[in-house]
Design a protein around this motif. Structure first.
Motif, PDB file in Angstrom:
ATOM      1  N   ARG A  54      18.721  -0.239 -41.568  1.00  0.00           N
ATOM      2  CA  ARG A  54      20.151  -0.412 -41.335  1.00  0.00           C
ATOM      3  C   ARG A  54      20.503  -1.886 -41.231  1.00  0.00           C
ATOM      4  NH1 ARG A  54      21.655   1.084 -36.611  1.00  0.00           N
ATOM      5  NH2 ARG A  54      23.809   1.560 -37.208  1.00  0.00           N
ATOM      6  N   LEU A  55      21.538  -2.280 -41.966  1.00  0.00           N
ATOM      7  CA  LEU A  55      21.966  -3.677 -41.988  1.00  0.00           C
ATOM      8  C   LEU A  55      22.340  -4.198 -40.604  1.00  0.00           C
ATOM      9  CD1 LEU A  55      22.535  -6.170 -43.706  1.00  0.00           C
ATOM     10  CD2 LEU A  55      24.827  -5.271 -44.146  1.00  0.00           C
ATOM     11  N   PRO A  56      23.090  -3.465 -39.784  1.00  0.00           N
ATOM     12  CA  PRO A  56      23.428  -4.012 -38.456  1.00  0.00           C
ATOM     13  C   PRO A  56      22.214  -4.330 -37.602  1.00  0.00           C
ATOM     14  CG  PRO A  56      24.864  -2.162 -38.981  1.00  0.00           C
ATOM     15  CD  PRO A  56      23.796  -2.189 -40.028  1.00  0.00           C
ATOM     16  N   GLU A  57      21.164  -3.484 -37.687  1.00  0.00           N
ATOM     17  CA  GLU A  57      19.953  -3.746 -36.923  1.00  0.00           C
ATOM     18  C   GLU A  57      19.263  -5.012 -37.398  1.00  0.00           C
ATOM     19  OE1 GLU A  57      18.182  -2.187 -34.283  1.00  0.00           O
ATOM     20  OE2 GLU A  57      20.208  -1.428 -33.958  1.00  0.00           O
ATOM     21  N   PHE A 117      20.687  -7.473 -38.978  1.00  0.00           N
ATOM     22  CA  PHE A 117      21.552  -8.606 -38.640  1.00  0.00           C
ATOM     23  C   PHE A 117      21.277  -9.055 -37.206  1.00  0.00           C
ATOM     24  CE2 PHE A 117      25.302 -10.678 -37.044  1.00  0.00           C
ATOM     25  CZ  PHE A 117      25.740 -11.457 -38.105  1.00  0.00           C
ATOM     26  N   ARG A 118      21.184  -8.096 -36.287  1.00  0.00           N
ATOM     27  CA  ARG A 118      20.916  -8.436 -34.890  1.00  0.00           C
ATOM     28  C   ARG A 118      19.564  -9.135 -34.749  1.00  0.00           C
ATOM     29  NH1 ARG A 118      18.126  -6.054 -30.681  1.00  0.00           N
ATOM     30  NH2 ARG A 118      17.583  -4.195 -31.894  1.00  0.00           N
ATOM     31  N   LEU A 161      22.301 -16.320 -39.700  1.00  0.00           N
ATOM     32  CA  LEU A 161      21.864 -17.687 -39.428  1.00  0.00           C
ATOM     33  C   LEU A 161      22.956 -18.483 -38.721  1.00  0.00           C
ATOM     34  CD1 LEU A 161      20.009 -18.603 -42.747  1.00  0.00           C
ATOM     35  CD2 LEU A 161      18.990 -18.535 -40.475  1.00  0.00           C
ATOM     36  N   LEU A 162      24.189 -18.302 -39.176  1.00  0.00           N
ATOM     37  CA  LEU A 162      25.312 -19.022 -38.572  1.00  0.00           C
ATOM     38  C   LEU A 162      25.534 -18.569 -37.131  1.00  0.00           C
ATOM     39  CD1 LEU A 162      27.201 -21.212 -39.641  1.00  0.00           C
ATOM     40  CD2 LEU A 162      28.853 -19.424 -40.205  1.00  0.00           C
ATOM     41  N   VAL A 163      25.439 -17.270 -36.890  1.00  0.00           N
ATOM     42  CA  VAL A 163      25.566 -16.748 -35.529  1.00  0.00           C
ATOM     43  C   VAL A 163      24.444 -17.301 -34.652  1.00  0.00           C
ATOM     44  CG1 VAL A 163      25.405 -14.649 -34.123  1.00  0.00           C
ATOM     45  CG2 VAL A 163      26.805 -14.662 -36.197  1.00  0.00           C
ATOM     46  N   GLY A 164      23.241 -17.352 -35.193  1.00  0.00           N
ATOM     47  CA  GLY A 164      22.123 -17.883 -34.436  1.00  0.00           C
ATOM     48  C   GLY A 164      22.308 -19.349 -34.073  1.00  0.00           C
ATOM     49  N   LEU A 165      22.830 -20.140 -35.000  1.00  0.00           N
ATOM     50  CA  LEU A 165      23.109 -21.542 -34.717  1.00  0.00           C
ATOM     51  C   LEU A 165      24.151 -21.673 -33.613  1.00  0.00           C
ATOM     52  CD1 LEU A 165      22.930 -24.570 -35.245  1.00  0.00           C
ATOM     53  CD2 LEU A 165      24.545 -24.259 -37.154  1.00  0.00           C
ATOM     54  N   TRP A 166      25.199 -20.868 -33.677  1.00  0.00           N
ATOM     55  CA  TRP A 166      26.234 -20.892 -32.646  1.00  0.00           C
ATOM     56  C   TRP A 166      25.638 -20.565 -31.271  1.00  0.00           C
ATOM     57  CZ3 TRP A 166      31.242 -22.280 -32.093  1.00  0.00           C
ATOM     58  CH2 TRP A 166      31.941 -21.788 -30.988  1.00  0.00           C
ATOM     59  N   ARG A 167      24.793 -19.551 -31.215  1.00  0.00           N
ATOM     60  CA  ARG A 167      24.184 -19.178 -29.940  1.00  0.00           C
ATOM     61  C   ARG A 167      23.263 -20.278 -29.433  1.00  0.00           C
ATOM     62  NH1 ARG A 167      22.539 -12.921 -31.483  1.00  0.00           N
ATOM     63  NH2 ARG A 167      24.667 -12.055 -31.426  1.00  0.00           N
ATOM     64  N   THR A 224      13.859 -12.002 -23.350  1.00  0.00           N
ATOM     65  CA  THR A 224      13.563 -10.574 -23.436  1.00  0.00           C
ATOM     66  C   THR A 224      14.220  -9.990 -24.680  1.00  0.00           C
ATOM     67  OG1 THR A 224      15.460 -10.132 -22.001  1.00  0.00           O
ATOM     68  CG2 THR A 224      13.297 -10.305 -20.957  1.00  0.00           C
ATOM     69  N   TRP A 225      13.716  -8.852 -25.128  1.00  0.00           N
ATOM     70  CA  TRP A 225      14.174  -8.283 -26.384  1.00  0.00           C
ATOM     71  C   TRP A 225      14.230  -6.767 -26.282  1.00  0.00           C
ATOM     72  CZ3 TRP A 225       9.262  -8.488 -25.027  1.00  0.00           C
ATOM     73  CH2 TRP A 225       8.372  -7.545 -25.507  1.00  0.00           C
ATOM     74  N   GLN A 226      14.956  -6.181 -27.240  1.00  0.00           N
ATOM     75  CA  GLN A 226      14.942  -4.735 -27.426  1.00  0.00           C
ATOM     76  C   GLN A 226      14.353  -4.446 -28.796  1.00  0.00           C
ATOM     77  OE1 GLN A 226      15.754  -2.385 -25.242  1.00  0.00           O
ATOM     78  NE2 GLN A 226      16.333  -3.909 -23.694  1.00  0.00           N
ATOM     79  N   PRO A 227      13.486  -3.446 -28.921  1.00  0.00           N
ATOM     80  CA  PRO A 227      12.904  -3.151 -30.228  1.00  0.00           C
ATOM     81  C   PRO A 227      13.990  -2.826 -31.252  1.00  0.00           C
ATOM     82  CG  PRO A 227      11.785  -1.913 -28.493  1.00  0.00           C
ATOM     83  CD  PRO A 227      13.009  -2.527 -27.878  1.00  0.00           C
ATOM     84  N   THR A 228      13.795  -3.333 -32.465  1.00  0.00           N
ATOM     85  CA  THR A 228      14.677  -2.948 -33.551  1.00  0.00           C
ATOM     86  C   THR A 228      14.530  -1.465 -33.821  1.00  0.00           C
ATOM     87  OG1 THR A 228      14.422  -5.129 -34.551  1.00  0.00           O
ATOM     88  CG2 THR A 228      15.240  -3.378 -35.976  1.00  0.00           C
TER      89      THR A 228
END
Length: 397
Positions: free
Chosen positions: A256-259, A261-262, A369-375, A384-388
């Motif tokens: 799934r694309l949203p997963e 993307f996250r 990538l752009l969202v990651g740069l902003w963050r 911490t993480w949640q499994p994809t």
């Protein structure tokens, strides 16, 4: 002239990271091979191996992971799997407990509070003694000779890290697994060729790689992409990092694309953390390691900004009366992303174009990538993480 220069410079840099660098690398690597000073499969001197795995709520995959790890040609008496459970709340612990009776090489350490992968891996590494560490993820499944193919290179003292060849099966037309599969295959080849030409693979895939213990550097607890940190730290210390295409393993990921993307937005944030940490390796840019770092990673991470620069400069040129050529370029830059809407419209009608899905994948991942740069610029957030969401969870194989 400034606007024209900005447009063509941005275009050249994007073309370099996606087209020119892979082509040049392929030419440089033709007919060459990486390290040939390896252990044989029957060598009595094969080193002991400690496998490190950080897990959080992995009940969907942990049993298959353990079984694939010990269904190996590597001597079982030289193999230990250390699992650090990052406060799992599902059936992960129960499944591991049940399998420990069958696989005595499994060790479980439960962390009562969320710690994050870097902290888990560092804690596990401190408990182990083997000269070779294999770092892996719960959703990456080995074939029988994966471990041997990773470890064989450590007979050569200059080799500090070896990456695995992670493959992603293509599941369904309606998802993005086909595009992810193509991306992984291309990246694995580039990493292999970097090792052949310079002995400098720029970042192992975190799901499966081996590192010599004395070369191992745990990432800071706040880092989101610990595998890249560990990989580049090996190169910074002057050791070689290689990719072994025969060290095959299979990654179960979301379709799934949203997963995705996250996941990629999170990875992007971690990439910029690592860029700051290892910025000294970018100079001088003509050195093999620096050139590969710029070409393969940094320009790729900056591609969203370069695409925006191309769009803004060509729009400004058109507003200032530029001719038909720049008008056509602007039309293409506006029109190409609109194909994402066409892909979405067709997908809702259960019609799928592989080409359109590649366009969707490209722009979506650059948006991540752009969202990651902003963050990163506003604080990376917790490690911490949640499994994809795995493909099994999304409907089965």
């Amino acid at each position: 002239m400034v606007l024209i220069g900005a447009f063509w410079l941005a275009l050249l840099l994007v073309a370099h990271t996606y087209v020119l660098f892979p082509a040049l690398l392929s030419w440089r690597a033709r007919g060459r091979h990486h390290n040939t000073q390896v252990y044989s499969p029957q060598d009595d001197n094969l080193p002991p191996v400690d496998i490190l795995l950080a897990a959080h709520n992995e009940e969907q995959v942990i049993e298959e992971k353990i079984r694939s790890t010990f269904a190996t040609t590597y001597p079982l008496d030289k193999l230990t799997l250390h699992i650090g459970s990052d406060n799992s709340t599902d059936r992960t612990h129960a499944l591991i407990d049940r399998l420990q009776a069958q696989y005595p090489g499994v060790r479980l350490r439960v962390f009562a509070q969320r710690t994050g992968k870097p902290g888990i891996i560092e804690a596990l590494a401190q408990e182990t003694t083997a000269p070779v560490l294999v770092l892996t993820d719960a959703n990456v499944f080995f074939v029988p000779d994966t471990i041997y193919q990773l470890v064989k290179h450590f007979r050569a003292p200059e080799v500090g890290l070896v990456g695995g060849n992670i493959l992603n099966p293509e599941h369904r037309q309606e998802g993005i697994s086909g595009q992810e599969k193509a991306y992984l295959e291309r990246e694995n080849l580039i990493k292999y060729q970097e090792g052949v030409v310079w002995g400098a693979m720029i970042g192992a895939f975190g799901g499966c790689f081996a590192v010599r213990r004395r070369c191992f550097h745990a990432a800071p607890a706040s880092f989101l992409v610990d595998d890249f940190y560990t990989s580049i730290a090996v190169l910074r210390d002057g050791y070689q990092a290689l990719n072994e295409l025969d060290a095959v393993c299979y990654e179960d990921v979301s379709d799934r694309l949203p997963e995705e993307f996250r996941r990629k937005a999170r990875i992007s944030t971690g990439n910029f953390q690592n860029l700051r940490e290892f910025r000294q390796l970018l100079w001088p840019p003509w050195r093999g390691l620096s050139y590969a770092f710029w070409s393969h990673k940094v320009l790729r991470w900056l591609t969203p900004l370069l695409l925006l620069l191309m769009l803004l400069s060509s729009a400004a040129l058109v507003l200032r009366g530029a001719g038909w050529f720049y008008q056509l370029l602007l039309l293409g830059q506006v029109g190409l992303p609109l194909l994402l809407l066409l892909d979405a419209w067709l997908r809702r009608r259960n019609r799928h174009s592989r080409l359109l899905r590649f366009i969707t994948h490209f722009y979506s991942m650059n948006a991540a990538l752009l969202v990651g740069l902003w963050r990163y610029l506003h604080g990376a957030g917790p490690a911490t993480w949640q499994p994809t969401q795995r493909f099994q969870q999304a409907g089965g194989k």
